[in-house]
Design an enzyme around this catalytic site. Structure first.
Site, PDB file in Angstrom:
ATOM      1  N   SER A  44     -22.858  33.235   0.258  1.00  0.00           N
ATOM      2  CA  SER A  44     -23.641  34.551   0.579  1.00  0.00           C
ATOM      3  C   SER A  44     -23.487  35.329   1.833  1.00  0.00           C
ATOM      4  O   SER A  44     -24.528  35.669   2.504  1.00  0.00           O
ATOM      5  CB  SER A  44     -25.146  34.447   0.042  1.00  0.00           C
ATOM      6  N   CYS A  48     -16.740  40.867   5.202  1.00  0.00           N
ATOM      7  CA  CYS A  48     -16.363  42.471   5.782  1.00  0.00           C
ATOM      8  C   CYS A  48     -16.883  42.468   7.048  1.00  0.00           C
ATOM      9  O   CYS A  48     -16.407  43.516   7.724  1.00  0.00           O
ATOM     10  CB  CYS A  48     -16.857  43.341   4.872  1.00  0.00           C
ATOM     11  N   ASP A 284     -11.665  38.763  -6.334  1.00  0.00           N
ATOM     12  CA  ASP A 284     -10.543  38.972  -5.535  1.00  0.00           C
ATOM     13  C   ASP A 284      -9.344  38.113  -6.396  1.00  0.00           C
ATOM     14  O   ASP A 284      -8.143  38.362  -6.299  1.00  0.00           O
ATOM     15  CB  ASP A 284     -10.327  38.522  -4.164  1.00  0.00           C
TER      16      ASP A 284
END
Length: 558
Positions: A44, A48, A284
């Site tokens: 978690s 980015c 992803d």
């Protein structure tokens, strides 16, 4: 109320999609046994934000860690196992094989439903020297800490960044914040390959303005201590090398389990189920439908991963949900500029065999009479006959995020260029204009489809076109003297009606102004006087900003 069957929900991967699935599952069912297995030491966390932690814009690396295993246990009663790798899936017996990182001993964990959220791994190009100790990737917190440790222990002056995508540009900016000399090595003709070159050119200017060295159309042939040698023999100084040349979906575990794999990622349905209905995959590592391309693609972005994780949990608990696909929206800060894209660029659309129309506008981000207004360049693509929105690109100092979000929402809703005319968007002088940039793109694009104007793009202007057509610059004499298109004559739009007799009706006329509006007015005047005329899309600014140097004359005032 009937009691629920206690389910064993096992999740592989503890970052965006995995933890979103885990917490959503707990909110839906208090009785399920929920376990998360993460190969790395953290769960978690906001990967980015890693480039900004590197540049110390985010002062403390720990700020990236949103939750700990203990916190998940206390708040959600979820068992989170870090430094624990899942190495196999036994679909027949509904178990996974697990081992602690650094050991060989495995043990089995049963599941009723399994969610794979393993993300993507950095692409390591087949470059000689790629495994040298001064070469790093920048995707995880351990990556960040390795780079920081290297910087603290070595005298680093020059950094080479291999890859000019969004992550590469974020890394470049933050390395410059540290006072390092930075070079970008990009094999494409421009940075951020998904966008068009005319939108990328302002980024090149901004990077060079901030003393970043650009090596475009460049291939790294080998990495040595202190340098990267390009295919043409040029040596780029590099005490440290960052590999940020894209990512590849992690599919090996799913492949070995016999799950269906697409061209670029794990195949899933709209409920995020793999070819095995008891195994889900998100984030992803999966291919999901791209709503413009019309076929599945991997979209390595945190937003879709989080939404997919939540949706997978909903599907497990029989909620009526369906993933709607992506339009692919991305945004990046590059020093004082922001660049963003949603949908596909003109180049990508053409590669798919489409023949799109597009318009370019340069309105201010808010009312021009209110202090601090800055122009936004907004390029919107749409279908030739229906007007369906296909993509949008924007670049500017402020207000880019708002417009690209509106356009992304419009694309998700299946809107057309005509719909943009009618969008009701917030307006007050500090925030926007009565005619928002999105509305302006709608007005211009709708004019094109309705036949109220015919446009030509800078990329279509060649020497033959310039010599054969009549080029009429309808700006002021002062603007004209500061640079214009070769062979152009200056007839300011306010005097055009008095000058129509000086123009040849037997030759096509190309009119242009600075950004397109006065050119449109000139177009309407000339068209209604019987001339064959087109207006230059985006005006002279599209030529200068887009890097079309052959279409520019030197300033007469220099």
């Amino acid at each position: 109320m009937p009691s629920r069957v206690q389910q064993k929900i096992v999740i592989v991967g503890g970052v965006a999609g995995g933890m979103s699935a885990a917490t959503r599952a707990r909110r839906l069912d208090e009785t399920s046994f929920i376990s998360v297995f993460e190969k790395g030491p953290y769960v978690s966390y906001a990967n980015c934000g890693i480039p900004y932690a590197l540049g110390k814009v985010i002062k403390d690396d720990d700020a990236l860690i949103l939750q700990t295993p203990a916190a998940f246990k206390d708040r959600f009663n979820i068992d989170v196992h870090v430094n624990t790798e899942v190495v196999g899936i036994d679909r027949e017996n509904h178990t996974i094989d697990v081992r602690s990182v650094g050991t060989d001993e495995t043990y089995q964990v049963p599941y009723d439903k399994l969610i794979l959220s393993q993300g993507a791994e950095p692409f390591r190009p087949p470059i000689e020297g790629v495994d040298l100790p001064h070469v790093f990737t920048l995707q995880t917190i351990p990556d960040l800490k390795e780079v920081e440790l290297f910087l603290s222990k070595h005298e680093v002056k020059h950094v080479a960044v291999i890859g000019g995508g969004f992550i590469g540009l974020e890394a470049v900016e933050n390395l410059r914040h540290l006072g390092l000399e930075v070079s970008i090595i990009e094999c494409a003709p421009h940075v951020v390959p998904p966008i068009d070159i005319d939108i990328a050119e302002p980024l090149h200017t901004e990077l060079r303005h901030n003393q970043v060295l650009l090596h475009l159309n460049a291939k790294a042939q080998r990495i040595e201590i202190g340098r990267v040698v390009l295919a043409d023999g040029y040596e780029v100084p590099a005490d440290l090398v960052l590999l940020v040349a894209g990512v590849r979906a992690r599919t090996s575990l799913a492949r070995e389990a016999g799950l269906k794999i697409g061209k670029t990622g794990v195949t899933v349905n709209s409920g995020m189920q793999t070819s095995d209905p008891d195994i889900y995959a998100v984030g992803d590592m999966v291919e999901t439908e791209h709503r413009v391309a019309g076929h599945p693609l991997v979209l390595a972005l945190a937003g879709p991963a989080n939404r997919q994780g939540r949706l997978a949990a909903d599907h497990i608990y029989k909620r009526a949900v369906s993933y709607r696909g992506n339009v692919g929206v991305g945004i990046c800060k590059v020093f004082d500029l922001t660049v963003a894209i949603t949908g596909l660029s003109i180049r990508e659309l053409r590669q798919m065999g489409q023949d799109p129309l597009w318009v370019t506008v340069h309105p201010p981000d808010h009312a021009g009479y209110y202090p601090g207004a800055h122009p936004i360049t907004l390029k919107v693509a749409f279908e030739r006959y229906t007007g369906r929105l296909l993509g949008a690109q924007a670049i500017g100092t402020t207000g880019v995020d708002k417009r690209i979000d509106v356009l992304s929402t419009a694309m998700q809703a299946g809107m057309t260029i005509f719909d943009l005319e009618h969008l009701e968007l917030a307006y007050a002088p500090p925030y926007g204009s009565a005619k928002d940039p999105v509305n302006m793109a709608g007005f211009v694009g709708s004019n094109v489809l309705r036949g109220d104007t015919e446009i030509i793009h800078a990329e279509e202007l060649n020497t033959e076109e310039l010599e054969e057509a009549q080029l009429v610059d309808v700006r002021s004499p002062g603007e004209f003297s500061r640079g214009h298109v070769p062979f152009a004559v200056n007839v300011p739009v306010n005097h055009l009606r008095d000058s129509v007799t000086t123009l040849d009706k037997g030759r096509r006329i190309i009119v242009y102004c600075q950004v397109g509006y006065r050119g449109y007015l000139a177009y309407r005047i000339l068209k209604q006087n019987g001339f064959d005329v087109v207006n230059l899309d985006g005006g002279y600014k599209a030529i200068v900003q887009g890097g079309f140097t052959a279409l520019q004359t030197p300033s007469e005032t220099k």
